[in-house]
Design an enzyme around this catalytic site. Structure first.
Site, PDB file in Angstrom:
ATOM      1  N   ARG A 109      -6.633 -30.208 -33.111  1.00 37.18           N
ATOM      2  CA  ARG A 109      -7.770 -31.107 -32.887  1.00 37.18           C
ATOM      3  C   ARG A 109      -8.801 -30.972 -33.991  1.00 37.18           C
ATOM      4  NH1 ARG A 109     -11.080 -29.776 -29.153  1.00 37.18           N
ATOM      5  NH2 ARG A 109     -12.047 -31.836 -29.065  1.00 37.18           N
ATOM      6  N   LYS A 135      -6.214 -17.785 -26.434  1.00 39.12           N
ATOM      7  CA  LYS A 135      -5.566 -19.095 -26.536  1.00 39.12           C
ATOM      8  C   LYS A 135      -4.048 -18.959 -26.503  1.00 39.12           C
ATOM      9  CE  LYS A 135      -5.590 -23.443 -29.095  1.00 39.12           C
ATOM     10  NZ  LYS A 135      -6.468 -24.439 -29.690  1.00 39.12           N
ATOM     11  N   ARG A 158     -17.710 -23.264 -27.015  1.00 41.21           N
ATOM     12  CA  ARG A 158     -17.115 -21.934 -26.857  1.00 41.21           C
ATOM     13  C   ARG A 158     -17.970 -21.122 -25.903  1.00 41.21           C
ATOM     14  NH1 ARG A 158     -19.934 -18.296 -30.129  1.00 41.21           N
ATOM     15  NH2 ARG A 158     -21.126 -19.268 -31.812  1.00 41.21           N
TER      16      ARG A 158
END
Ligand code: BTN
Length: 266
Positions: A62, A121, A264
């Site tokens: 992204r 992640k 974040r």
């Protein structure tokens, strides 16, 4: 024979009854499965297709970032199909819900497009659409790209594949091997792809509403302090009916869309 190839027949068998014309392709190497399916869509291809790559040489993430993956250790694929939902809002969140449901109870969703495992992640989602081709009125070709770490990648290997220090994640990424011990890329593909095809069709008919509750159950940011890329700080308060992140700031509730900013935890 590629390990992935052993699983494509089962995926095809499962999906084709609900997606006529559906095909599956496995390529040893390509720049990016999303780029390839977007090229095909722009050239008029409107048939549903699942494209899996053993290796991507220019994987895309992204916000213009790259996506680094290693042959045999990461699953990289894109699913393209024509869709005409009443609203496209929340599509990438619905994709995350589908993947998390198929993978494991521990998988969390970090708005808007990340899959997280134990605060790290695990994978990412890149959704793109193209309007060209012989689409029915209102329909666009949607290309849903998925990158999942199957083995646990180490930060040095990611750097060796061309990542700049600023492109590296702050924390070492997670891998499905931590929860699905011994799982291969082909097995993971067979675990997620048929449900993803079904869920995209559910999204087309019912929109994000059909996924909102399940997103909330997996929402990794719920109640946490967050910082937006424009510097704003606040507390994440779930998503609205359109899938926008609600952030309670000192100036009130802000509805953040994924095209605006990244977020974040802080
Ligand atoms: C992100 O987290 O920024 C999204 C990553 C999406 C990566 C996948 S891998 C398969 C498909 N092809 C690409 O070039 N990107 C997506």
């Amino acid at each position: 024979m590629s390990e992935l190839l052993k699983h494509v027949e089962a995926v095809w068998q499962s999906v084709v009854p609900t997606l006529p014309g559906f095909t599956v392709e496995v390529l040893p190497s390509i720049d990016s499965t999303n780029s390839e399916l977007m090229r095909r869509a722009r050239n008029g291809l409107m048939e549903p297709v699942l494209l899996v790559a053993e290796e991507q040489t220019a994987g895309r993430g992204r916000l213009g970032k790259g996506w680094h993956s290693r042959r045999g250790q990461s699953l990289t694929f894109s699913l393209a199909l024509p869709m005409a939902p009443a609203s496209w809002s929340g599509l990438s969140l619905a994709v995350g819900v589908s993947l998390a449901n198929s993978l494991h109870a521990d998988v969390r969703l970090k708005w808007p497009n990340d899959l997280w495992l134990h605060e790290r992640k695990l994978g990412g989602i890149l959704v793109e659409t193209a309007s060209q081709g012989e689409a029915p009125p209102g329909a666009r070709m949607v290309v849903v790209g998925i990158g999942l770490n199957v083995a646990r990648p180490d930060a040095e290997a990611v750097a060796g594949l061309g990542g700049t220090p600023s492109a590296l994640p702050a924390m070492a990424p997670a891998g499905l091997a931590e929860i699905l011990v011994g799982a291969t890329c082909g097995e993971v593909l067979a675990q997620v792809a048929p449900a993803l095809a079904r869920d995209l069709q559910a999204f087309e008919n019912q929109g994000f509403a059909a996924f909102a509750q399940r997103f909330a159950q997996r929402d990794a940011l719920q109640g946490r302090g967050v910082q937006l890329s424009d510097g704003t700080r606040g507390t994440a308060c779930g998503v609205d009916d359109d899938g926008a992140l609600q952030v309670l700031t000192e100036h009130g509730m802000r509805h953040v869309t994924s095209s605006e900013v990244s977020v974040r935890p802080c």
